[in-house]
Design an enzyme around this catalytic site. Structure first.
Site, PDB file in Angstrom:
ATOM      1  N   GLU A 102       3.373 -18.539   0.002  1.00 55.76           N
ATOM      2  CA  GLU A 102       2.209 -18.579   0.892  1.00 55.76           C
ATOM      3  C   GLU A 102       1.565 -19.957   0.797  1.00 55.76           C
ATOM      4  O   GLU A 102       1.360 -20.478  -0.300  1.00 55.76           O
ATOM      5  CB  GLU A 102       1.199 -17.506   0.473  1.00 55.76           C
ATOM      6  CG  GLU A 102       0.058 -17.362   1.448  1.00 55.76           C
ATOM      7  CD  GLU A 102      -0.905 -16.234   1.086  1.00 55.76           C
ATOM      8  OE1 GLU A 102      -1.397 -15.554   1.986  1.00 55.76           O
ATOM      9  OE2 GLU A 102      -1.173 -16.037  -0.119  1.00 55.76           O
TER      10      GLU A 102
ATOM     11  N   LYS B 243     -18.975  -8.557  -5.916  1.00 50.95           N
ATOM     12  CA  LYS B 243     -18.927  -9.987  -6.252  1.00 50.95           C
ATOM     13  C   LYS B 243     -18.309 -10.686  -5.043  1.00 50.95           C
ATOM     14  O   LYS B 243     -17.089 -10.704  -4.881  1.00 50.95           O
ATOM     15  CB  LYS B 243     -18.082 -10.196  -7.511  1.00 50.95           C
ATOM     16  CG  LYS B 243     -18.379 -11.476  -8.284  1.00 50.95           C
ATOM     17  CD  LYS B 243     -18.050 -12.752  -7.569  1.00 50.95           C
ATOM     18  CE  LYS B 243     -16.569 -13.096  -7.625  1.00 50.95           C
ATOM     19  NZ  LYS B 243     -16.289 -14.381  -6.907  1.00 50.95           N
TER      20      LYS B 243
ATOM     21  N   GLY C 233      -7.593 -10.815  -2.108  1.00 47.83           N
ATOM     22  CA  GLY C 233      -7.357 -12.154  -2.650  1.00 47.83           C
ATOM     23  C   GLY C 233      -5.881 -12.358  -2.898  1.00 47.83           C
ATOM     24  O   GLY C 233      -5.035 -11.729  -2.250  1.00 47.83           O
ATOM     25  N   SER C 234      -5.572 -13.214  -3.869  1.00 48.51           N
ATOM     26  CA  SER C 234      -4.174 -13.604  -4.076  1.00 48.51           C
ATOM     27  C   SER C 234      -3.363 -12.486  -4.739  1.00 48.51           C
ATOM     28  O   SER C 234      -3.911 -11.617  -5.428  1.00 48.51           O
ATOM     29  CB  SER C 234      -4.108 -14.854  -4.952  1.00 48.51           C
ATOM     30  OG  SER C 234      -4.421 -14.512  -6.288  1.00 48.51           O
TER      31      SER C 234
ATOM     32  N   CYS D   3      -5.222 -13.973   5.865  1.00 44.76           N
ATOM     33  CA  CYS D   3      -4.109 -13.244   5.240  1.00 44.76           C
ATOM     34  C   CYS D   3      -3.060 -12.962   6.292  1.00 44.76           C
ATOM     35  O   CYS D   3      -1.886 -12.801   5.976  1.00 44.76           O
ATOM     36  CB  CYS D   3      -4.564 -11.912   4.679  1.00 44.76           C
ATOM     37  SG  CYS D   3      -6.023 -12.032   3.711  1.00 44.76           S
TER      38      CYS D   3
ATOM     39  N   VAL E 172      -3.734 -12.590  -8.702  1.00 44.29           N
ATOM     40  CA  VAL E 172      -4.949 -11.940  -9.229  1.00 44.29           C
ATOM     41  C   VAL E 172      -4.890 -10.434  -8.960  1.00 44.29           C
ATOM     42  O   VAL E 172      -5.274  -9.624  -9.819  1.00 44.29           O
ATOM     43  CB  VAL E 172      -6.224 -12.576  -8.622  1.00 44.29           C
ATOM     44  CG1 VAL E 172      -7.473 -11.833  -9.088  1.00 44.29           C
ATOM     45  CG2 VAL E 172      -6.316 -14.055  -9.000  1.00 44.29           C
ATOM     46  N   GLY E 173      -4.347 -10.056  -7.795  1.00 47.89           N
ATOM     47  CA  GLY E 173      -4.230  -8.634  -7.454  1.00 47.89           C
ATOM     48  C   GLY E 173      -3.382  -7.873  -8.463  1.00 47.89           C
ATOM     49  O   GLY E 173      -3.693  -6.743  -8.826  1.00 47.89           O
TER      50      GLY E 173
ATOM     51  N   GLU F 172      -5.653  -5.827  -1.318  1.00 45.71           N
ATOM     52  CA  GLU F 172      -5.218  -6.501  -0.088  1.00 45.71           C
ATOM     53  C   GLU F 172      -4.890  -7.931  -0.463  1.00 45.71           C
ATOM     54  O   GLU F 172      -5.791  -8.731  -0.711  1.00 45.71           O
ATOM     55  CB  GLU F 172      -6.334  -6.474   0.958  1.00 45.71           C
ATOM     56  CG  GLU F 172      -6.777  -5.084   1.361  1.00 45.71           C
ATOM     57  CD  GLU F 172      -5.683  -4.255   1.998  1.00 45.71           C
ATOM     58  OE1 GLU F 172      -4.586  -4.798   2.293  1.00 45.71           O
ATOM     59  OE2 GLU F 172      -5.916  -3.056   2.186  1.00 45.71           O
TER      60      GLU F 172
HETATM   61  C1  UN1 Z   1      -7.817 -11.200   6.370  1.00 46.89           C
HETATM   62  O1  UN1 Z   1      -7.355 -12.313   6.624  1.00 46.89           O
HETATM   63  O2  UN1 Z   1      -8.067 -10.842   5.182  1.00 46.89           O
HETATM   64  O3  UN1 Z   1      -6.308  -9.479  12.011  1.00 46.89           O
HETATM   65  C2  UN1 Z   1      -8.199 -10.182   7.389  1.00 46.89           C
HETATM   66  C3  UN1 Z   1      -6.983 -10.415  11.592  1.00 46.89           C
HETATM   67  C4  UN1 Z   1      -8.424 -10.165  11.221  1.00 46.89           C
HETATM   68  C5  UN1 Z   1      -8.542  -9.685   9.799  1.00 46.89           C
HETATM   69  C6  UN1 Z   1      -7.873 -10.585   8.794  1.00 46.89           C
HETATM   70  N1  UN1 Z   1      -8.973  -9.203  12.126  1.00 46.89           N
HETATM   71  O4  UN1 Z   1      -6.545 -11.550  11.420  1.00 46.89           O
END
Ligand code: UN1
Length: 521
Positions: free
Chosen positions: A397, A173, A230-231, A286, A234-235, A252
């Site tokens: 965040e 998804k 994701g967040s 992230c 939710v994780g 992640e």
């Molecule tokens: C993400 O934001 O989920 O190192 C991954 C980095 C990228 C990957 C980010 N190569 O910012």
């Protein structure tokens, strides 16, 4: 007229009663494509199709699976420019970053192509004669995958490619913010020769929609593995559902990544690094920096140079103006969440050093080089000063173009402050002092650390993932991700022709009388 696309279920493109539009993140008048909103029944059908495809795919020799992923890498390389432009248009990254993100998917394919020729197990000696022991990596089965819109091809490839090379089948998804990129990726996977039903794609939203239905499929016994980016909120939910079904999910999640600038740092390099870490992708990585932690002796000098650099940041529509540092918010939800943090900062008593909220015709930052700021959601680069670890803006965040400046005195306080958040994804330190760099990398709580570089910079062959609220310890990329998509199978092969029992029929050699060395002479 924008085209209407379908889910990919059991090799067929199918529609749904309801649809949604994917719009250009930089210009909402531009409809990229129309996508179906999967029903619960369709998500179940996709899971069942993946289940039916599992025996055939898992029995396909791993080198053959790897070869297919090599072909996918070639197809991605061939289409790199078109894919990058799609990423640029649909989710609003700059073209340079979009190209980098497509390259990350190509690198992932190239790495795992040859992994199909390894997937090593071990040959292990037995404690009994005429018996051999082996270990094998086995695929888990059907994998449910939910991904975010900020890296719409790189991060899905981190999950899909290793899941496939190890023999699993998939229901994916993708983010409702970038379904067109997902569709193109799935088409290239099809082109590479993947059999029908091995990868199924269902489109739609998260809550009360396809994402939630796919999570629920764990409770229905339809999935053997879940992978989510994701967040953290939710994780946690995904982890709870997975846990009660004895599944080990890949999670992640969020980050509030620290970037430390020590008194001996090359300030120009540190300013450039902090600028990119904070504002690239509009802070919607992230791995974006959340707090810049500055050593007292250079605090004022750094702030001055940083603010001058921020005032020069070029912002605009990255489709029309190629050399901006960042473009729009990926969606309205991210924008509203970011806007609300301004109230938090004010309530915290932090000092706003730069930023005036949403970019609008009467409210343009110096670096605005776009055309119509109302065509999408654009935010001022925002800098808070006098921030301390007890403040909400330090802890939460923001997922937007905002950075906090925190003053500390010395490496010990810098590390303590860097660790004073509930997250632990990435981190960075600018220093040329070997001991400080060593102290930082030894004591920081994070899955990734840069020394004299940005908080970004994951590469396809390094482990990626966080600690604390940033994940559950699983890792993506490189050899480490293989653990996430396989289980170890131990096999005893006894050719003795008689019953011999481990631990009981083992003919260990008995020791003889003890030797007292002192009495030997
Ligand atoms: C993400 O934001 O989920 O190192 C991954 C980095 C990228 C990957 C980010 N190569 O910012």
């Amino acid at each position: 007229m924008p085209r209407t696309f379908g889910h990919l279920i059991a090799g067929k493109e199918v529609g749904s009663p309801t649809t949604f539009e994917s719009r250009n993140s930089s210009d909402h008048a531009d409809v990229v494509g129309v996508f179906p909103e999967a029903t619960r029944e369709q998500v179940r059908e996709a899971c069942d199709a993946a289940r039916a495809a599992f025996p055939g795919w898992s029995a396909t020799p791993a080198p053959v699976r790897g070869e297919l992923l090599g072909r996918l890498g070639e197809a991605l390389a061939r289409e790199k420019e078109a894919l990058s432009r799609l990423v640029n248009r649909e989710m609003g990254k700059t073209l340079k970053e979009a190209r980098g993100s497509v390259q990350e998917a190509i690198d992932t394919c190239r790495f795992f192509q040859s992994e199909g020729r390894r997937l090593y197990g071990q040959t292990v000696p037995s404690e009994m004669p005429n018996k051999e022991l082996f270990t094998y990596r086995r695929p888990l089965g059907v994998v449910g995958i939910v991904t975010a819109g900020n890296f719409p091809i790189a991060v899905p490839s981190w999950k899909i490619v290793p899941a496939l090379v190890t023999g699993n089948t998939i229901v994916w998804k993708p983010s409702e913010d970038a379904p067109m990129v997902a569709y193109a990726f799935a088409k290239l996977i099809e082109e590479a020769g993947l059999p029908s039903g091995v990868l199924n794609v269902v489109y739609g939203g998260g809550k009360g929609a396809a994402g939630e239905f796919l999570v629920d499929a764990m409770d229905e016994g339809r999935l053997d593995k879940f992978a989510f980016t994701g967040s953290t909120a939710v994780g946690r939910h995904v982890g709870e559902v997975a846990g009660r079904n004895l599944l080990h999910p890949t999670l992640e999640l969020g980050g509030k990544n620290p970037l430390v600038v020590m008194r001996d740092a090359d300030l120009d390099n540190a300013v450039q690094g902090a600028l990119f870490s904070a504002f690239a992708t509009g802070g919607q990585r992230c791995t974006s920096a959340g707090n810049v932690i500055v050593d007292a002796p250079i605090h004022d000098a750094f702030v001055q140079r940083f603010l001058a650099a921020v005032a020069g940041v070029r912002i605009g529509d990255p489709v029309k103006v190629p050399d901006v540092l960042y473009g729009p918010f990926i969606n309205q939800r991210f924008f509203e969440h970011w806007l609300a943090h301004h109230d938090l900062g004010a309530a915290d008593g932090a000092t706003k050093l730069y930023g005036e909220g949403r970019i609008l015709p009467g409210n343009l930052p110096k670096g605005w080089v776009g055309t119509d700021p109302e065509a999408a959601y654009y935010g001022w680069p925002t800098v808070w000063g006098d921030v301390t670890p007890d403040m909400a803006i330090f802890q939460q965040e923001t997922f937007g173009p905002t950075i906090n400046l925190v003053k500390v005195d010395g490496i010990d306080e810098a590390i303590d402050v860097a660790n004073a958040v509930d997250y632990g994804l990435s981190s960075a330190v600018y220093t040329i002092n070997r001991d400080w760099a060593y102290q930082f990398k030894s004591r920081i709580q994070a899955g990734m650390t840069s020394i004299n570089n940005t908080t970004n910079g994951a590469e396809a062959h390094l482990p990626f993932g966080g600690v604390k609220g940033s994940g559950n310890g699983t890792r993506e990329s490189g050899i480490w991700v293989l653990e996430a998509y396989t289980y170890w199978h131990a096999v005893n092969d006894d050719v003795s022709g008689v019953l011999q029992l481990a631990q009981m029929d083992t003919a260990y050699v008995e020791p003889k009388a003890a030797v007292d060395v002192a009495k030997l002479t």
